[in-house]
Design a protein around this motif. Structure first.
Motif, PDB file in Angstrom:
ATOM      1  N   ASN A 162       0.810  -1.224   0.000  1.00  0.00           N
ATOM      2  CA  ASN A 162       0.000   0.000   0.000  1.00  0.00           C
ATOM      3  C   ASN A 162       0.842   1.272   0.000  1.00  0.00           C
ATOM      4  O   ASN A 162       0.292   2.371  -0.043  1.00  0.00           O
ATOM      5  N   GLY A 163       2.180   1.120   0.104  1.00  0.00           N
ATOM      6  CA  GLY A 163       3.051   2.289  -0.006  1.00  0.00           C
ATOM      7  C   GLY A 163       3.943   2.584   1.181  1.00  0.00           C
ATOM      8  O   GLY A 163       4.698   3.567   1.172  1.00  0.00           O
ATOM      9  N   ALA A 164       3.890   1.774   2.237  1.00  0.00           N
ATOM     10  CA  ALA A 164       4.739   2.025   3.414  1.00  0.00           C
ATOM     11  C   ALA A 164       6.212   1.924   3.050  1.00  0.00           C
ATOM     12  O   ALA A 164       6.618   1.009   2.318  1.00  0.00           O
ATOM     13  N   ILE A 165       7.010   2.868   3.552  1.00  0.00           N
ATOM     14  CA  ILE A 165       8.455   2.817   3.296  1.00  0.00           C
ATOM     15  C   ILE A 165       9.241   2.539   4.571  1.00  0.00           C
ATOM     16  O   ILE A 165      10.454   2.348   4.539  1.00  0.00           O
ATOM     17  N   THR A 166       8.532   2.528   5.708  1.00  0.00           N
ATOM     18  CA  THR A 166       9.180   2.220   6.987  1.00  0.00           C
ATOM     19  C   THR A 166       8.287   1.276   7.777  1.00  0.00           C
ATOM     20  O   THR A 166       7.076   1.478   7.858  1.00  0.00           O
ATOM     21  N   ILE A 167       8.885   0.261   8.367  1.00  0.00           N
ATOM     22  CA  ILE A 167       8.168  -0.704   9.189  1.00  0.00           C
ATOM     23  C   ILE A 167       8.762  -0.691  10.601  1.00  0.00           C
ATOM     24  O   ILE A 167       9.977  -0.849  10.780  1.00  0.00           O
ATOM     25  N   ILE A 168       7.908  -0.465  11.588  1.00  0.00           N
ATOM     26  CA  ILE A 168       8.325  -0.554  12.994  1.00  0.00           C
ATOM     27  C   ILE A 168       7.763  -1.872  13.521  1.00  0.00           C
ATOM     28  O   ILE A 168       6.550  -2.097  13.452  1.00  0.00           O
ATOM     29  N   CYS A 169       8.611  -2.739  14.047  1.00  0.00           N
ATOM     30  CA  CYS A 169       8.146  -4.069  14.434  1.00  0.00           C
ATOM     31  C   CYS A 169       8.907  -4.611  15.642  1.00  0.00           C
ATOM     32  O   CYS A 169       9.990  -4.117  15.981  1.00  0.00           O
ATOM     33  N   GLU A 170       8.304  -5.600  16.280  1.00  0.00           N
ATOM     34  CA  GLU A 170       8.966  -6.284  17.403  1.00  0.00           C
ATOM     35  C   GLU A 170       9.747  -7.500  16.918  1.00  0.00           C
ATOM     36  O   GLU A 170      10.687  -7.935  17.571  1.00  0.00           O
ATOM     37  N   LYS A 171       9.317  -8.053  15.786  1.00  0.00           N
ATOM     38  CA  LYS A 171      10.058  -9.166  15.169  1.00  0.00           C
ATOM     39  C   LYS A 171      10.127  -8.911  13.668  1.00  0.00           C
ATOM     40  O   LYS A 171       9.132  -8.543  13.035  1.00  0.00           O
ATOM     41  N   LEU A 172      11.293  -9.094  13.113  1.00  0.00           N
ATOM     42  CA  LEU A 172      11.500  -8.804  11.694  1.00  0.00           C
ATOM     43  C   LEU A 172      10.830  -9.865  10.823  1.00  0.00           C
ATOM     44  O   LEU A 172      10.820 -11.047  11.171  1.00  0.00           O
ATOM     45  N   PRO A 173      10.265  -9.458   9.687  1.00  0.00           N
ATOM     46  CA  PRO A 173       9.672 -10.451   8.780  1.00  0.00           C
ATOM     47  C   PRO A 173      10.768 -11.312   8.145  1.00  0.00           C
ATOM     48  O   PRO A 173      11.939 -10.921   8.094  1.00  0.00           O
ATOM     49  N   GLU A 174      10.389 -12.473   7.636  1.00  0.00           N
ATOM     50  CA  GLU A 174      11.358 -13.381   7.016  1.00  0.00           C
ATOM     51  C   GLU A 174      11.943 -12.768   5.747  1.00  0.00           C
ATOM     52  O   GLU A 174      13.122 -12.956   5.442  1.00  0.00           O
ATOM     53  N   ILE A 175      11.117 -12.036   5.026  1.00  0.00           N
ATOM     54  CA  ILE A 175      11.591 -11.410   3.786  1.00  0.00           C
ATOM     55  C   ILE A 175      11.794  -9.917   4.011  1.00  0.00           C
ATOM     56  O   ILE A 175      10.858  -9.195   4.381  1.00  0.00           O
ATOM     57  N   ILE A 176      13.036  -9.468   3.820  1.00  0.00           N
ATOM     58  CA  ILE A 176      13.371  -8.049   3.950  1.00  0.00           C
ATOM     59  C   ILE A 176      13.334  -7.434   2.542  1.00  0.00           C
ATOM     60  O   ILE A 176      14.099  -7.835   1.657  1.00  0.00           O
ATOM     61  N   VAL A 177      12.445  -6.499   2.326  1.00  0.00           N
ATOM     62  CA  VAL A 177      12.269  -5.878   1.013  1.00  0.00           C
ATOM     63  C   VAL A 177      13.276  -4.743   0.831  1.00  0.00           C
ATOM     64  O   VAL A 177      13.411  -3.874   1.702  1.00  0.00           O
ATOM     65  N   SER A 178      13.969  -4.747  -0.280  1.00  0.00           N
ATOM     66  CA  SER A 178      14.957  -3.715  -0.578  1.00  0.00           C
ATOM     67  C   SER A 178      14.280  -2.339  -0.678  1.00  0.00           C
ATOM     68  O   SER A 178      13.190  -2.210  -1.247  1.00  0.00           O
ATOM     69  N   GLY A 179      14.931  -1.324  -0.097  1.00  0.00           N
ATOM     70  CA  GLY A 179      14.406   0.041  -0.164  1.00  0.00           C
ATOM     71  C   GLY A 179      13.449   0.377   0.957  1.00  0.00           C
ATOM     72  O   GLY A 179      13.005   1.522   1.064  1.00  0.00           O
ATOM     73  N   ILE A 180      13.136  -0.603   1.797  1.00  0.00           N
ATOM     74  CA  ILE A 180      12.255  -0.376   2.944  1.00  0.00           C
ATOM     75  C   ILE A 180      13.107  -0.311   4.205  1.00  0.00           C
ATOM     76  O   ILE A 180      14.014  -1.124   4.400  1.00  0.00           O
ATOM     77  N   THR A 181      12.818   0.649   5.080  1.00  0.00           N
ATOM     78  CA  THR A 181      13.520   0.748   6.365  1.00  0.00           C
ATOM     79  C   THR A 181      12.754  -0.050   7.416  1.00  0.00           C
ATOM     80  O   THR A 181      11.554   0.152   7.605  1.00  0.00           O
ATOM     81  N   TYR A 182      13.479  -0.950   8.089  1.00  0.00           N
ATOM     82  CA  TYR A 182      12.885  -1.748   9.167  1.00  0.00           C
ATOM     83  C   TYR A 182      13.526  -1.343  10.485  1.00  0.00           C
ATOM     84  O   TYR A 182      14.764  -1.288  10.593  1.00  0.00           O
ATOM     85  N   ILE A 183      12.703  -1.060  11.452  1.00  0.00           N
ATOM     86  CA  ILE A 183      13.220  -0.688  12.775  1.00  0.00           C
ATOM     87  C   ILE A 183      12.622  -1.639  13.805  1.00  0.00           C
ATOM     88  O   ILE A 183      11.401  -1.708  13.965  1.00  0.00           O
ATOM     89  N   LYS A 184      13.498  -2.369  14.473  1.00  0.00           N
ATOM     90  CA  LYS A 184      13.060  -3.345  15.473  1.00  0.00           C
ATOM     91  C   LYS A 184      13.090  -2.700  16.858  1.00  0.00           C
ATOM     92  O   LYS A 184      14.091  -2.090  17.252  1.00  0.00           O
ATOM     93  N   VAL A 185      11.972  -2.809  17.561  1.00  0.00           N
ATOM     94  CA  VAL A 185      11.866  -2.268  18.923  1.00  0.00           C
ATOM     95  C   VAL A 185      11.320  -3.356  19.848  1.00  0.00           C
ATOM     96  O   VAL A 185      10.761  -4.360  19.386  1.00  0.00           O
ATOM     97  N   LYS A 186      11.462  -3.155  21.129  1.00  0.00           N
ATOM     98  CA  LYS A 186      10.957  -4.145  22.089  1.00  0.00           C
ATOM     99  C   LYS A 186       9.439  -4.089  22.199  1.00  0.00           C
ATOM    100  O   LYS A 186       8.766  -5.106  22.335  1.00  0.00           O
ATOM    101  N   ASP A 187       8.865  -2.872  22.151  1.00  0.00           N
ATOM    102  CA  ASP A 187       7.432  -2.674  22.375  1.00  0.00           C
ATOM    103  C   ASP A 187       6.903  -1.674  21.350  1.00  0.00           C
ATOM    104  O   ASP A 187       7.175  -0.473  21.447  1.00  0.00           O
ATOM    105  N   THR A 188       6.142  -2.167  20.363  1.00  0.00           N
ATOM    106  CA  THR A 188       5.656  -1.269  19.310  1.00  0.00           C
ATOM    107  C   THR A 188       4.584  -0.307  19.820  1.00  0.00           C
ATOM    108  O   THR A 188       4.443   0.801  19.301  1.00  0.00           O
ATOM    109  N   ASN A 189       3.818  -0.714  20.852  1.00  0.00           N
ATOM    110  CA  ASN A 189       2.831   0.205  21.439  1.00  0.00           C
ATOM    111  C   ASN A 189       3.524   1.438  22.012  1.00  0.00           C
ATOM    112  O   ASN A 189       3.104   2.576  21.782  1.00  0.00           O
ATOM    113  N   LYS A 190       4.589   1.188  22.761  1.00  0.00           N
ATOM    114  CA  LYS A 190       5.335   2.294  23.378  1.00  0.00           C
ATOM    115  C   LYS A 190       6.014   3.142  22.307  1.00  0.00           C
ATOM    116  O   LYS A 190       5.983   4.382  22.365  1.00  0.00           O
ATOM    117  N   ALA A 191       6.601   2.479  21.322  1.00  0.00           N
ATOM    118  CA  ALA A 191       7.274   3.203  20.239  1.00  0.00           C
ATOM    119  C   ALA A 191       6.284   4.084  19.493  1.00  0.00           C
ATOM    120  O   ALA A 191       6.584   5.241  19.172  1.00  0.00           O
TER     121      ALA A 191
END
Length: 487
Positions: free
Chosen positions: A60-89
């Motif tokens: 749908n167009g997201a260029i950044t993903i904030i997550c507690e666990k990284l997906p198996e497939i990392i898409v090129s050009g997308i920024t992934y940020i892993k945090v302990k608690d996505t609610n708090k983040a």
């Protein structure tokens, strides 16, 4: 647009894949609402896990993903940020995204089992009457100065909270009064907010379908006060046995209120009538339009909060005398046939007992008290028999009926409530599945001078059955029924 790295300030980041030096659109936690250049935050909810929708968000167009666990497939050009608690983040990022609006006005949080809506709503009403632009975030509605929005949760999601607060700041609002639920605290929706003050009302049996125990429920409430800054005030009902617990670890300025104990703000009930209360607050008498001991506590909390915020005590008393009751909170009408019908949100054992005791304290006992009561589906089952027991002990007649059954069968909810009615009270208890018919029956049973209490839904204007909301307004229906019956 805003830069991603700017909204990550104060977020506890565990890992970064990709660049944080990029322009982003908006923040979303619903993948269906994501559009080009947005940040998608994968929230582990009670019903679904946002991590399962990361691919949809990217499509749908997201260029950044904030997550507690990284997906198996990392898409090129997308920024992934892993945090302990996505609610708090999310809460911290939302505050940063809207330029921390809670720091630009005076935000007061009100928490506790009962009284939150009344205190927040009446504080808003009082400050508006005093000439201050104010805001309200409550169970009933959200108000930005004079613009109203319908509320969907006691405490909205953190993005919505900051969006409302930002709108308030842009319109010159000086004060905001906000209900803070245990769900909201536990789910970190209030993280990143700067509170000028916190108010504790009371604590009783509620939300044990969500919290594992009463002690956890209490400790979640307490954590709100633990996090208040040194510049804030923590204002607690010291008559409640948990009132002092809320102040144990706070660094905020400690203030107390009470009817029975020694406190900074003290009230005494001089008269308690169906048309109002005569109170003595810190030595000064005031007549108010609200009734009942529970409202004496609410009004004392309002008085103390206003004084702590710098208002002149006598001016606050004058304004208290002008306040009008909140929708669905001991809202009553008197019919042409002199039948009093009261609609109240009481949906916990403690709230129901308070309302019924208030009515019994005022009435002469020459009239009947008929109570219509139900319990919500998909919620704390343990309180169902307790609610029916209290209603049957403190009323002349009770009609057990449906509330918001949600996805449960109302017949089962009613059976679980019936189990709480003692054998000596069987004769004054009847069960009617259809809520409208239950209200009609109460009106048919009522005679001149009788009192009908319709409890549980209060301000709600719907009934939720199997995920569908139908129009249903207790006050509107009891009015119609009394008119139809010529009472």
């Amino acid at each position: 647009m805003i830069n991603l790295k700017d909204i990550l300030w104060k977020v506890a980041i565990e890992a970064v894949y990709g660049s944080t030096d990029i322009a982003i659109g908006k923040i979303e936690f619903d993948s269906r609402k994501v559009s080009q250049k947005d940040v998608f935050i994968a929230i582990c909810g009670t019903i679904s896990d946002g991590h399962n929708f990361i691919e949809t968000a990217i499509n749908n167009g997201a260029i950044t993903i904030i997550c507690e666990k990284l997906p198996e497939i990392i898409v090129s050009g997308i920024t992934y940020i892993k945090v302990k608690d996505t609610n708090k983040a999310m809460a911290i990022m939302a505050a940063n995204y809207f330029h921390n609006p809670s720091e630009k006005l005076k935000l007061i949080g009100i928490t506790g089992t009962n009284g939150k809506t009344t205190i927040a709503s009446l504080l808003y009403q009082l400050f508006q009457k005093s000439g201050y632009k104010s805001g309200l975030i409550s169970t009933v509605k959200v108000v930005v100065d004079t613009t109203e929005y319908m509320a969907t949760h006691t405490t909205p999601d953190s993005i919505s909270i900051n969006q409302y607060l930002n709108e308030m700041v842009n319109l010159g609002v000086e004060y905001c009064f906000m209900e803070v639920s245990s769900h909201g605290i536990h789910q970190k929706r209030t993280e990143g907010l700067y509170f000028t003050g916190g108010v504790f009302t009371n604590l009783s049996h509620d939300h044990l379908d969500y919290h594992s125990s009463f002690s956890e429920y209490r400790d979640v409430k307490k954590s709100f006060f633990d996090q208040l800054p040194k510049t804030a005030f923590a204002f607690t009902n010291i008559d409640d046995k948990n009132g002092s617990v809320m102040l144990q670890n706070t660094i905020a300025k400690k203030r107390t209120y009470a009817l029975k104990s020694i406190a900074d703000y003290k009230a005494q009930i001089i008269e308690n009538q169906l048309n109002g209360l005569l109170l003595k607050i810190n030595g000064n008498e005031v007549w108010v339009r609200l009734i009942g001991t529970f409202n004496a506590y609410n009004l004392l909390a309002i008085y103390g909060t206003a004084v702590e915020l710098g208002m002149e005590p006598l001016e606050v008393l004058r304004l208290l005398s002008e306040l009008e009751s909140v929708s669905g909170r001991f809202q009553y009408i008197i019919s042409n046939g002199n039948i009093t019908a009261i609609v109240d949100y009481a949906h916990t054992p403690d709230a129901l007992e308070n309302v019924l005791k208030t009515i019994n304290d005022i009435r002469t006992n020459n009239e009947q008290l008929i109570t219509v009561i139900g319990c919500g589906g998909d919620r704390d089952k343990a309180k169902r028999p307790i609610m029916a027991r209290i209603a049957s002990e403190l009323s002349n007649k009770i009609i057990i009926t449906s509330d918001n059954p949600r996805t449960e069968k109302p017949e089962i909810i009613i059976e679980e409530m019936e189990a709480g009615v003692a054998s000596q009270n069987y004769k004054k208890s009847i069960s009617i599945l259809d809520r409208k018919q239950a209200i009609k029956t109460a009106c048919q049973l009522a005679q001149a001078n009788d009192i009908i209490l319709i409890a549980g839904k209060g301000h709600e204007t719907y009934q939720e059955i199997n995920g569908v909301r139908y129009d249903f307004d207790d006050m509107k229906i009891v009015n119609e029924m009394l008119d139809q019956l010529g009472k």
